[in-house]
Design an enzyme around this catalytic site. Structure first.
Site, PDB file in Angstrom:
ATOM      1  N   ASN A 147       0.866  -1.178   0.000  1.00 29.51           N
ATOM      2  CA  ASN A 147       0.000   0.000   0.000  1.00 29.51           C
ATOM      3  C   ASN A 147       0.903   1.229   0.000  1.00 29.51           C
ATOM      4  OD1 ASN A 147      -1.813   2.041   0.474  1.00 29.51           O
ATOM      5  ND2 ASN A 147      -2.382   1.381   2.539  1.00 29.51           N
ATOM      6  N   LYS A 175       0.123   4.211  -0.391  1.00 25.85           N
ATOM      7  CA  LYS A 175      -0.563   5.389   0.168  1.00 25.85           C
ATOM      8  C   LYS A 175      -0.340   6.606  -0.743  1.00 25.85           C
ATOM      9  CE  LYS A 175      -0.131   3.383   4.708  1.00 25.85           C
ATOM     10  NZ  LYS A 175      -0.150   3.553   6.142  1.00 25.85           N
ATOM     11  N   HIS A 228      -9.431   0.532   4.886  1.00 24.64           N
ATOM     12  CA  HIS A 228      -8.153   0.749   5.585  1.00 24.64           C
ATOM     13  C   HIS A 228      -8.406   1.644   6.800  1.00 24.64           C
ATOM     14  CE1 HIS A 228      -4.110   2.247   6.411  1.00 24.64           C
ATOM     15  NE2 HIS A 228      -3.689   1.148   5.829  1.00 24.64           N
ATOM     16  N   GLU A 257      -6.974   4.149   7.843  1.00 24.67           N
ATOM     17  CA  GLU A 257      -6.919   5.584   7.549  1.00 24.67           C
ATOM     18  C   GLU A 257      -8.229   6.053   6.905  1.00 24.67           C
ATOM     19  OE1 GLU A 257      -3.186   5.442   5.443  1.00 24.67           O
ATOM     20  OE2 GLU A 257      -2.243   4.849   7.336  1.00 24.67           O
ATOM     21  N   GLU A 314      -5.149  -5.507  10.605  1.00 25.20           N
ATOM     22  CA  GLU A 314      -4.161  -4.454  10.812  1.00 25.20           C
ATOM     23  C   GLU A 314      -4.462  -3.713  12.111  1.00 25.20           C
ATOM     24  OE1 GLU A 314      -2.202  -3.111   6.962  1.00 25.20           O
ATOM     25  OE2 GLU A 314      -4.071  -1.993   7.084  1.00 25.20           O
ATOM     26  N   GLY A 357       2.377   2.026  10.799  1.00 27.26           N
ATOM     27  CA  GLY A 357       3.275   3.177  10.657  1.00 27.26           C
ATOM     28  C   GLY A 357       3.960   3.577  11.951  1.00 27.26           C
ATOM     29  N   SER A 361       3.535  -2.345  10.386  1.00 30.63           N
ATOM     30  CA  SER A 361       4.993  -2.308  10.606  1.00 30.63           C
ATOM     31  C   SER A 361       5.688  -3.622  10.261  1.00 30.63           C
ATOM     32  CB  SER A 361       5.308  -1.885  12.052  1.00 30.63           C
ATOM     33  OG  SER A 361       4.854  -0.562  12.276  1.00 30.63           O
ATOM     34  N   GLY A 406       2.812  -1.198   4.335  1.00 28.27           N
ATOM     35  CA  GLY A 406       2.817   0.227   4.023  1.00 28.27           C
ATOM     36  C   GLY A 406       4.226   0.701   3.740  1.00 28.27           C
ATOM     37  N   GLY A 407       4.848   1.292   4.748  1.00 32.33           N
ATOM     38  CA  GLY A 407       6.158   1.933   4.572  1.00 32.33           C
ATOM     39  C   GLY A 407       7.199   1.075   3.859  1.00 32.33           C
TER      40      GLY A 407
HETATM   41  C1  PEP Z   1      -0.741  -0.025   6.194  1.00 37.85           C
HETATM   42  O1  PEP Z   1      -0.911   1.168   6.100  1.00 37.85           O
HETATM   43  O2  PEP Z   1      -1.571  -0.806   5.714  1.00 37.85           O
HETATM   44  C2  PEP Z   1       0.448  -0.490   6.892  1.00 37.85           C
HETATM   45  C3  PEP Z   1       0.470  -1.740   7.292  1.00 37.85           C
HETATM   46  O3  PEP Z   1       1.452   0.414   7.084  1.00 37.85           O
HETATM   47  P1  PEP Z   1       2.913   0.119   7.708  1.00 37.85           P
HETATM   48  O4  PEP Z   1       3.409  -1.157   7.097  1.00 37.85           O
HETATM   49  O5  PEP Z   1       3.725   1.303   7.342  1.00 37.85           O
HETATM   50  O6  PEP Z   1       2.708  -0.028   9.186  1.00 37.85           O
END
Ligand code: PEP
Length: 260
Positions: free
Chosen positions: A12, A14, A104, A106, A176, A182, A222, A243-244
Site C-alpha cells: 500500500n 498510500k 483501511h 486511515e 491491521e 506506521g 509495521s 505500508g512503509g
Molecule cells: C498499512 O498502512 O496498511 C500499513 C500496514 O502500514 P505500515 O506497514 O507502514 O505499518
C-alpha cells in the site's frame, strides 16, 4: 495439514512517490518477482499513478508477464455518476486492477468509513470482478480495554455481512491493528495469530469451515523483512499488507520471500 492458501503480499503505497518513482518501483518489483517464490504480489499505487504503474507492469486484462498484480487503495461503490473526485470500480478494472483495498484504518478514522460503507463497497468490488482486501483492526485504546475480539468481530461481521459463500471466499481480509500501522510497533506473532484465528472462526460461522479455510488473511502493521518470517510461521497468517516497507523493492521483496 499445511494450508494450500497461496500467500499474498500487497504494498500500500498510500499518498507517496511521484510518477517516475512509481514506475521505477513497479519495474524493479516486476523484474525481481522471482525472489518472492510463489507468493502473489500486489502493488497499490496512488490512484493517479495506476495507469503509469500498469504500463510499467505491462498489464493486459489485469495480468502481467511477471505475475505482479495491481490494486486500488479505495473506490466508490457506484459504477458511475455525479460523485466528484471519486473513482468507480469498473474504472479500476479498466486500468488493470484486480484488487482494491477497502476499509483501511486511515479511511475509517480520517474519512469516516463505517462497516456498513465498507460492506457496500465490498459487494460492489466483487460485482466488478475485483478482489477486495478488507481491512479490520483495533485501536490501542480498544486493545488496552480488552475489546480487541469484540471490535474485530463487529468489523468482520459488519464489513462482510450478506456475502454468499462463493463471494466470501474471494475476499482477502487484512488484520491491521491500528496501533501497529506506521508506528514501528509490530504485533507479536502470537498476538496476530490469535486474531487471525478469531477471524477465520467468524468466517466459518458465516459460511463454513471449508470456505473459511480458503480465505486468505493478511497481517499488516509495521511488517519489515526482519519480522516477517516470525509472522509467516503462524498457521493463519497468509501474507502481509505492507505500508512503509513497500516503498523499497528490497524490503518489499524481502518480506514476500519470508512468506514463500
Ligand atoms: C498499512 O498502512 O496498511 C500499513 C500496514 O502500514 P505500515 O506497514 O507502514 O505499518
Amino acid at each position: 495439514m499445511p494450508s494450500t492458501r497461496r500467500k499474498i503480499v500487497a504494498g500500500n503505497w498510500k499518498m507517496n512517490l511521484d510518477r517516475a518513482a512509481a514506475e521505477a518501483l513497479a519495474s524493479a518489483v516486476a523484474a525481481r518477482q522471482a525472489e518472492a517464490g510463489g507468493v502473489e504480489l500486489v502493488l497499490c499505487p496512488p490512484g493517479v499513478y495506476l495507469a503509469a504503474v500498469g504500463g510499467a507492469l505491462k498489464l493486459s486484462g489485469g495480468r502481467s508477464p511477471s505475475g505482479v498484480a495491481m490494486g486500488g487503495q479505495n473506490m466508490h461503490d457506484k459504477v458511475s455518476g455525479a460523485f466528484t473526485g471519486e473513482v468507480a470500480p469498473p474504472m479500476l478494472v479498466d486500468l488493470g486492477c484486480r484488487y482494491v483495498i477497502l476499509g483501511h484504518s486511515e479511511r475509517r478514522t480520517l474519512f469516516g468509513e463505517t462497516d456498513a460503507a465498507v460492506n457496500v463497497k465490498t459487494k460492489a468490488a466483487l460485482a466488478a470482478g475485483l478482489t477486495p482486501i478488507v481491512c479490520v483492526g483495533e485501536s490501542l485504546a480498544e486493545r488496552e480495554e480488552g475489546r480487541t475480539q469484540a471490535v474485530v468481530s463487529a468489523q468482520v461481521n459488519g464489513s462482510l455481512a450478506g456475502l454468499p459463500p462463493a463471494d466470501l471466499e474471494r475476499v482477502v481480509v487484512a488484520y491491521e491493528p491500528v496501533w501497529a500501522i506506521g508506528t514501528g510497533k509490530v504485533a507479536t506473532p502470537a498476538q496476530a495469530q490469535e486474531v487471525h484465528a478469531l477471524i477465520r472462526g467468524l468466517l466459518a460461522a458465516m459460511a463454513s469451515p471449508d470456505v473459511a479455510g480458503r480465505v486468505r488473511i493478511q497481517y499488516g502493521g509495521s511488517v519489515k523483512p526482519d519480522n516477517a518470517a516470525d509472522l509467516a510461521s503462524q498457521p493463519d497468517i497468509d501474507g502481509a499488507l505492507v505500508g512503509g516497507a513497500s516503498l523499497k523493492a528490497d524490503d518489499f521483496l524481502g518480506i514476500a520471500a519470508a512468506f514463500c
